[in-house]
Design a protein around this motif. Structure first.
Motif, mmCIF file in Angstrom:
data_model
loop_
_atom_site.group_PDB
_atom_site.id
_atom_site.type_symbol
_atom_site.label_atom_id
_atom_site.label_comp_id
_atom_site.label_asym_id
_atom_site.label_seq_id
_atom_site.Cartn_x
_atom_site.Cartn_y
_atom_site.Cartn_z
ATOM 1 N N HIS A 169 42.707 32.078 42.357
ATOM 2 C CA HIS A 169 42.710 33.983 42.488
ATOM 3 C C HIS A 169 43.408 34.557 40.957
ATOM 4 C CE1 HIS A 169 40.977 34.050 46.545
ATOM 5 N NE2 HIS A 169 41.481 33.381 46.839
ATOM 6 N N ALA A 170 44.985 33.551 40.772
ATOM 7 C CA ALA A 170 45.514 34.198 39.859
ATOM 8 C C ALA A 170 44.813 34.466 38.362
ATOM 9 C CB ALA A 170 46.402 33.468 39.264
ATOM 10 N N VAL A 171 43.735 32.978 37.929
ATOM 11 C CA VAL A 171 42.443 33.301 36.506
ATOM 12 C C VAL A 171 41.888 34.082 36.805
ATOM 13 C CG1 VAL A 171 41.488 31.569 35.309
ATOM 14 C CG2 VAL A 171 43.201 30.537 36.496
ATOM 15 N N ARG A 172 41.258 34.333 38.266
ATOM 16 C CA ARG A 172 40.238 35.353 38.099
ATOM 17 C C ARG A 172 40.544 36.777 37.778
ATOM 18 N NH1 ARG A 172 39.758 38.614 42.078
ATOM 19 N NH2 ARG A 172 40.298 38.096 43.489
ATOM 20 N N LYS A 173 41.918 36.718 38.579
ATOM 21 C CA LYS A 173 42.466 38.237 37.862
ATOM 22 C C LYS A 173 43.169 38.679 36.245
ATOM 23 C CE LYS A 173 44.381 38.500 42.647
ATOM 24 N NZ LYS A 173 45.836 39.180 43.545
ATOM 25 N N ILE A 174 42.936 37.481 36.205
ATOM 26 C CA ILE A 174 43.619 37.678 34.612
ATOM 27 C C ILE A 174 41.913 38.025 33.854
ATOM 28 C CG2 ILE A 174 43.985 36.468 33.023
ATOM 29 C CD1 ILE A 174 46.245 34.709 34.296
ATOM 30 N N GLY A 175 40.938 37.285 34.672
ATOM 31 C CA GLY A 175 39.509 37.524 33.551
ATOM 32 C C GLY A 175 39.269 38.744 34.042
ATOM 33 N N ALA A 176 39.421 39.787 35.007
ATOM 34 C CA ALA A 176 39.048 40.454 35.592
ATOM 35 C C ALA A 176 39.932 41.609 34.617
ATOM 36 C CB ALA A 176 39.278 40.919 37.052
ATOM 37 N N TYR A 177 40.835 41.432 34.575
ATOM 38 C CA TYR A 177 41.921 42.156 33.679
ATOM 39 C C TYR A 177 41.322 42.277 32.150
ATOM 40 C CZ TYR A 177 45.870 44.625 32.225
ATOM 41 O OH TYR A 177 47.303 45.483 31.158
ATOM 42 N N LEU A 178 41.006 40.963 31.269
ATOM 43 C CA LEU A 178 40.804 41.411 30.590
ATOM 44 C C LEU A 178 39.691 41.769 29.850
ATOM 45 C CD1 LEU A 178 41.956 37.120 29.783
ATOM 46 C CD2 LEU A 178 43.252 39.421 28.363
ATOM 47 N N LYS A 179 39.203 41.345 30.983
ATOM 48 C CA LYS A 179 36.982 41.902 30.848
ATOM 49 C C LYS A 179 37.427 43.614 30.493
ATOM 50 C CE LYS A 179 32.720 41.456 32.317
ATOM 51 N NZ LYS A 179 31.869 40.872 34.011
ATOM 52 N N HIS A 180 38.840 43.578 31.818
ATOM 53 C CA HIS A 180 38.523 45.207 31.720
ATOM 54 C C HIS A 180 38.806 46.381 30.281
ATOM 55 C CE1 HIS A 180 40.706 49.209 33.435
ATOM 56 N NE2 HIS A 180 39.041 49.532 33.919
#
Lengths: 182, 228
Positions: A169-180
């Motif tokens: 979930h941590a990496v997924r959230k980092i990914g989502a943040y970066l994508k945004h």
């Protein structure tokens, strides 16, 4: 390179040989520094915490029973002190990212490329800072320290299955943040 | 397989530590689950971005200077830490005596100040009120005792009759401690403050004596009124 094991050094330290403690610091200072630095971001604050980690270890080492390895034990102190600092920062509303924290190796990269890398680094820092505490420490220990899940579980005193989910979930959230943001 | 069950495996899948058997399970799930596939894609992108960013620097000689600085910090704390000077067995031996001394001090204070039944009742009600976070009870108690005010009024009166008004202000600044505590001893403190206060140099010795005498006189009178 000192070939004495951690336990031998701890035994010598308990017998009054102060030099043995210096050896333990030298052995783990870099790893401890990077864990703290990843969690804290700022070098000066990280430095302060790293010193406190070893000061605390120095005093507690006399009662260290060896139930876990020294490095698991000292990592735990480092993670806890770093999280205390993060909580303190949140209370004082001083959660900011200092531009001057970013100092990179001088390379021959094009200024625009360099700028882009720095912006990306900033975003990653922000993304990590936004993570919930537990996910943040799991992410730092797993991604940056490359510790096995079993070792992280000992440090954080939690289950391996839960850690894996936290990391995911941590990496997924980092990914989502970066994508945004990118 | 449910998504929640596959999540721990996805973590291993994305960082490449997954076993061959688990890999098959994950890939089977991803083929039929769009949401998990999107997550894995997102994670792969995030990890690529993370890897593309160079390591941050550490100041030169940082690690070579860390041990001496930790030693310095240890030494600094040792100097202020009595616990590290007194051996543990001494601390342990003295602990009961220290606890006894604290209890004895409270008992002694009780007899010295001889609290009246009314005051004891008031104090216990304050403790109860403060436990309920009712802070107004404390200020009400202070106001009801009127001790500080009595003392300040007494000094103010003497000083006003003895000298010019500006001395009053200056004296109050100096004797805030005595004024706030408001018992007989504090009046004596105030008396000595008056005689040592440079602002009173303009007074004749007779006038200073007169001020001190009147303060002493008042303090004797106040001893009858002041009950703590």
């Amino acid at each position: 390179m000192d070939e004495r094991s951690d336990l031998e050094l701890i035994k010598e330290f308990k017998e009054g040989k102060e030099q043995a403690f210096n050896q333990l610091v030298l052995r783990y200072q870099e790893r401890i520094y990077w864990v703290v630095r990843r969690l804290i971001s700022d070098h000066d604050q990280a430095d302060d915490i790293v010193q406190d980690v070893f000061v605390k270890a120095y005093h507690a080492l006399k009662s260290f029973k060896g139930d876990s390895s020294f490095y698991t034990w000292v990592y735990r102190i480092a993670v806890n002190l770093s999280l205390n600092e993060i909580r303190r920062r949140k209370v004082h509303r001083t959660f900011s990212i200092d531009e001057s924290d970013f100092q990179y190796e001088s390379d021959e990269a094009h200024p625009l490329e360099k700028l882009e890398k720095e912006e990306r680094a900033q975003l990653i820092k922000k993304a990590i800072e936004c993570l919930p505490e537990k996910q943040k420490k799991v992410f730092v220990l797993r991604y940056y320290e490359e510790l096995p899940y079993e070792e992280i579980a000992k440090i954080l005193k939690t289950s391996v299955g839960g850690l894996k989910a936290n990391y995911f979930h941590a990496v997924r959230k980092i990914g989502a943040y970066l994508k945004h943001e990118m | 397989m449910k998504c929640e069950t596959i999540v721990p495996l996805l973590a291993e899948y994305t960082d490449g530590t997954i076993s061959a058997e688990d890999r098959k399970t994950v890939e089977g799930h991803l083929a039929s689950c769009e949401q998990c596939s999107r997550h894995v894609e997102l994670i792969a992108d995030a990890l690529n971005t993370l890897r593309s960013v160079p390591e941050e620097n550490v100041p030169e000689n940082y690690f070579s200077s860390l041990v001496p600085r930790i030693r310095e910090r240890l030494e600094r704390r040792r100097r202020f830490n009595i616990a590290s000077i007194v051996p543990l067995w001494v601390q342990e031996a003295l602990a009961p005596a220290a606890a006894l001394a604290v209890v004895a001090s409270f008992i002694a204070l009780f007899f010295i100040f001889e609290p009246s039944a009314d005051n004891l009742a008031s104090l216990s009600s304050i403790v109860r009120a403060m436990q309920n976070e009712d802070t107004t009870a404390l200020s009400d108690y202070v106001a009801s005792q009127n001790i500080a005010q009595t003392n300040v009024d007494a000094e103010e009166h003497v000083l006003e009759t003895a000298s010019d008004p500006s001395l009053v202000t200056r004296h109050f600044e100096k004797s805030a401690f005595g004024g706030l505590h408001g018992d007989v001893e504090d009046i004596s403190v105030s008396t000595s403050l008056i005689s040592s206060d440079p602002s009173y140099e303009s007074l004749s010795s007779d006038e200073v004596d007169q001020v001190i005498e009147r303060l002493s006189h008042l303090s004797a009178g106040q001893a009858d009124q002041t009950t703590l």
